[in-house]
Every structure is written in C-alpha cells, then in structure tokens.
Design a protein around this motif. Structure first.
Motif, PDB file in Angstrom:
ATOM      1  N   ILE A 277      45.912 104.300  35.024  1.00 33.26           N
ATOM      2  CA  ILE A 277      44.714 104.766  35.711  1.00 33.26           C
ATOM      3  C   ILE A 277      44.609 104.094  37.079  1.00 33.26           C
ATOM      4  N   THR A 278      43.852 104.724  37.960  1.00 33.25           N
ATOM      5  CA  THR A 278      43.713 104.218  39.331  1.00 33.25           C
ATOM      6  C   THR A 278      42.337 103.615  39.583  1.00 33.25           C
ATOM      7  N   THR A 279      41.526 103.444  38.525  1.00 33.30           N
ATOM      8  CA  THR A 279      40.126 103.049  38.738  1.00 33.30           C
ATOM      9  C   THR A 279      39.737 101.733  38.082  1.00 33.30           C
ATOM     10  N   GLY A 280      40.681 100.966  37.501  1.00 35.40           N
ATOM     11  CA  GLY A 280      40.277  99.826  36.694  1.00 35.40           C
ATOM     12  C   GLY A 280      40.585  98.447  37.225  1.00 35.40           C
ATOM     13  N   SER A 281      41.074  98.335  38.439  1.00 37.53           N
ATOM     14  CA  SER A 281      41.597  97.043  38.908  1.00 37.53           C
ATOM     15  C   SER A 281      40.535  95.973  39.120  1.00 37.53           C
ATOM     16  N   THR A 282      39.256  96.362  39.239  1.00 36.05           N
ATOM     17  CA  THR A 282      38.204  95.375  39.525  1.00 36.05           C
ATOM     18  C   THR A 282      37.359  95.043  38.298  1.00 36.05           C
ATOM     19  N   ARG A 283      37.769  95.495  37.127  1.00 34.84           N
ATOM     20  CA  ARG A 283      36.970  95.257  35.929  1.00 34.84           C
ATOM     21  C   ARG A 283      37.725  94.343  34.965  1.00 34.84           C
ATOM     22  N   ILE A 284      37.809  94.663  33.717  1.00 31.83           N
ATOM     23  CA  ILE A 284      38.442  93.770  32.737  1.00 31.83           C
ATOM     24  C   ILE A 284      39.845  93.392  33.174  1.00 31.83           C
ATOM     25  N   GLN A 285      40.582  94.358  33.678  1.00 35.30           N
ATOM     26  CA  GLN A 285      41.960  94.123  34.105  1.00 35.30           C
ATOM     27  C   GLN A 285      42.064  92.983  35.107  1.00 35.30           C
ATOM     28  N   ALA A 286      41.044  92.820  35.959  1.00 28.69           N
ATOM     29  CA  ALA A 286      41.079  91.785  36.992  1.00 28.69           C
ATOM     30  C   ALA A 286      41.112  90.383  36.398  1.00 28.69           C
ATOM     31  N   GLY A 287      40.623  90.214  35.172  1.00 31.34           N
ATOM     32  CA  GLY A 287      40.617  88.895  34.560  1.00 31.34           C
ATOM     33  C   GLY A 287      41.769  88.635  33.614  1.00 31.34           C
ATOM     34  N   LEU A 288      42.565  89.665  33.319  1.00 27.88           N
ATOM     35  CA  LEU A 288      43.688  89.506  32.397  1.00 27.88           C
ATOM     36  C   LEU A 288      44.885  88.892  33.106  1.00 27.88           C
ATOM     37  N   PRO A 289      45.812  88.290  32.361  1.00 30.92           N
ATOM     38  CA  PRO A 289      47.025  87.747  32.993  1.00 30.92           C
ATOM     39  C   PRO A 289      47.792  88.845  33.725  1.00 30.92           C
ATOM     40  N   ALA A 290      48.381  88.492  34.838  1.00 28.03           N
ATOM     41  CA  ALA A 290      49.164  89.460  35.604  1.00 28.03           C
ATOM     42  C   ALA A 290      50.234  90.075  34.724  1.00 28.03           C
ATOM     43  N   GLY A 291      50.384  91.389  34.826  1.00 25.55           N
ATOM     44  CA  GLY A 291      51.408  92.083  34.065  1.00 25.55           C
ATOM     45  C   GLY A 291      51.002  92.484  32.669  1.00 25.55           C
ATOM     46  N   THR A 292      49.766  92.182  32.262  1.00 26.83           N
ATOM     47  CA  THR A 292      49.306  92.575  30.937  1.00 26.83           C
ATOM     48  C   THR A 292      49.163  94.088  30.857  1.00 26.83           C
ATOM     49  N   ASP A 293      49.720  94.695  29.839  1.00 32.39           N
ATOM     50  CA  ASP A 293      49.561  96.134  29.630  1.00 32.39           C
ATOM     51  C   ASP A 293      48.156  96.410  29.104  1.00 32.39           C
ATOM     52  N   PHE A 294      47.457  97.291  29.766  1.00 31.70           N
ATOM     53  CA  PHE A 294      46.087  97.620  29.373  1.00 31.70           C
ATOM     54  C   PHE A 294      45.912  99.125  29.489  1.00 31.70           C
ATOM     55  N   ALA A 295      45.886  99.814  28.364  1.00 33.67           N
ATOM     56  CA  ALA A 295      45.625 101.253  28.340  1.00 33.67           C
ATOM     57  C   ALA A 295      44.114 101.421  28.327  1.00 33.67           C
TER      58      ALA A 295
END
Length: 349
Positions: free
Chosen positions: A274-292
C-alpha cells in the motif's frame, strides 16, 4: 493530555489486565507489557484510541476498547476485496471482467482514477489493486456497485465476519449521508459537486462552499459545522465495526480460511504494497518488517489494520483506530508509537 478521569480509566484498565496476566501462562507477559504502553499512548493523546492485538497460535489477546464500534473509514476495502475474490472463486465474477469508468463513478479521495477521462475500461483485477494499494475510492465504488451493496453486506455476514460489522455503503454514499446531516437538500448535489467541496479547505471554508451549492441559507442548517455533521453521521453506525471483529477477519484471512492460497497471496501482496501507511504503525516497526495493512482516514477518524510478518509461523494481527483527536498528525503519531511498542515487545521475536 487527557483529563484526569480518562487517565484514571486507562490505568484501571491496565491494572485489570495486569492482574489477569498473573495467571500461569507462557504467553501472557507481552499482553501485560503492551497493555501498559497502549494505555499510556491513549492517555497522552487527545481523543480515544482502540487497539486489538493477537499473535496467531496463542490464546492471549490485547483488547483496549476493541469490542466497541469504531468508524472504519477506508479499511472497509479489505472485506470488500475478500467478498470480490470469494465471488471469483465461486465462478460468479472474473478478475478479467471489465467495467467502464463513467462520469458518475468519480469520488473524492486517494487514487488516480478520479483524474482519468470517462470511458476507460478497467478489469476487476486492476480495480482491486487500485482499491487496496492506493485506497482508490472511485475503484472501490465501482466494485461495490458490481457486487451490489445489499449482496456485499449479506456475504460479509454470511462468510467473512458473522458479527461485529455494521452495514457498509459506497464511499460516495458516505459523503451524502454525512453532509446530509447538515441539510437534506444535499442529496440534490452531483458527485462532481461533492468532489469540488474537497478542494475547499476544511472547516468554515468548506461549509461556505457547500452553502453556495444548496438552496438554503446558514440558518437552515441542522448542524453548526461540517465536523459536527460528520460526528452525527458516525453515531449512526454505518461503515463501522469492532476492532475484535476486524482482527478475527484478518486472522481467518492469513490462516487461509476465507480464500484459496492463490487469492490469499494476491490480497496480502496488495496489502504489503500500500502507498498510504508509512506514517502510522509501520513508522514504528523495525525497518524491513513485512506488514500487510490497510489504512483509513476521515474527519477526526484514523485507522490502521494489518498483519505483521504474515508469511511467518506466528504472524501478529493488529487493528487500531483513533477518534476525536485534535489533528491527523497527532493520531498518526499515536499509531506510530503503537508500532514502536510492538517493536519493543517480545511479541515480534
């Protein structure tokens, strides 16, 4: 900062969860630790925060206001996708089937279909990709109309989420219903009129733009502002659901209960890109974490739902929504802090 009563409620909730976690369990420690972090994030963020977290294969669940209804915004696009793919599997639809983009299809929001000329033809597979990866609202409404709104809701209840979801509508209908809380004459507006409202700045300017298109004056309005109109709309419960129900749906999806392996992989691939999630939960996860994942945004509402490391033996389901915050940036910061809490917990080990 929350008022003292809200902080006290959050701490009491944490205390109850912590007390429950003292029972012998190999998997309870992460619930206690994360519950404390979530309660703190909620207490330190204006508005309300709801969170549901579960690691597959374990009985432990984190439930922070997860069993009450939340407005789901664009995260409803995942159950729409599941129903679409189930109909493909049943031979009722084909991803190669084409729909023609009509002028009446356009809806404001993310995605590029709104900028394309009418008359173009798009396969259901392309519309599915746009709906999930780009959160394209025009693509979403085209798919909902192809499925049928009543049929969509019937199938969701029958085979996707038996309980916990309220009726879903088209994205355009959300606009008519929410703006309609200001005055019934909103139903006379075209979809292009609704789109033009989005070009006006939120708040008083957008309200003035709406009044310019209605045959009434400000004294006839039934709500004092667009924000108040949307709050009234949210109370109706449409396009809403519990975070528990959404989490269980994602668990069934990643476990292969809802779709064939081919279509499960297709949907998860879209969600991982997705192109809309980079500033939410994903922003706090370790770099490279797969997040569907899938995000959703509306006036004073923001959600982020997803499956962390879906291809592992123990993927983590997380569903979270925030409401009545002071700014979207504030809500996104809270969701990013939730990602950091997940990163710090033994849950992702």
């Amino acid at each position: 900062m929350k008022v003292n009563g809200k902080r006290l409620r959050a701490l009491v909730l944490f205390g109850l969860l912590l007390g429950a976690s003292t029972a012998p369990s190999a998997h309870a420690d992460w619930v206690a630790a994360l519950s404390e972090r979530v309660a703190r994030i909620d207490a330190e963020t204006a508005g309300e925060l709801g969170v549901y977290i579960k690691r597959l294969g374990e009985p432990a669940v984190l439930d922070h206001q997860a069993q009450r209804a939340w407005y789901l915004a664009s995260t409803i696009k995942v159950p729409v996708a599941i129903v679409l793919l189930q109909m493909v599997e049943a031979g009722e639809l084909s991803l190669d089937e084409e729909l023609e983009l009509a002028a009446t299809d356009y809806v404001d929001g993310a995605g590029d279909l709104i900028w394309q000329p009418p008359g173009g033809r798009y396969t259901l597979g392309t519309l599915l990709e746009k709906m999930i990866r780009n959160s394209d609202s025009t693509a979403t409404d085209m798919l909902i109309r192809r499925i049928g709104e009543d049929e969509l809701n019937r199938r969701i209840k029958a085979s996707v989420a038996p309980e916990g979801f309220q009726p879903f509508t088209t994205i355009l209908q959300v606009r008519y219903d929410a703006y309609g809380e200001l005055h019934p004459s909103v139903r006379q507006l075209s979809n292009m009129d609704i789109i033009r409202l989005k070009t006006a700045a939120p708040g008083a300017e957008r309200l003035r733009a709406l009044l310019d298109r209605l045959p009434v004056d400000a004294k006839a309005l039934q709500a004092p502002s667009i924000e108040a109109a949307f709050e009234r709309y949210y109370q109706r419960g449409l396009n809403s659901g519990t975070l528990t129900a959404y989490g269980r749906m994602l668990e069934r999806l990643v476990s292969g209960e809802l779709l064939t392996p081919t279509h499960t992989r297709l949907l998860l691939d879209h969600m991982q890109n997705i192109t809309t999630g980079s500033t939410r939960i994903q922003a706090g996860l370790p770099a490279g974490t797969d997040f569907a994942e899938k995000t959703g945004t509306q006036i004073a509402r923001a959600c982020n739902m997803g499956i962390i490391e879906p291809d592992t033996d123990a993927p983590v389901i997380v569903t979270a929504c925030a409401e009545k915050f002071d700014s979207l940036r504030q809500a996104e910061a809270a969701l990013a802090r939730l990602g950091q809490a997940l990163r710090d917990a033994a849950l992702l080990d």
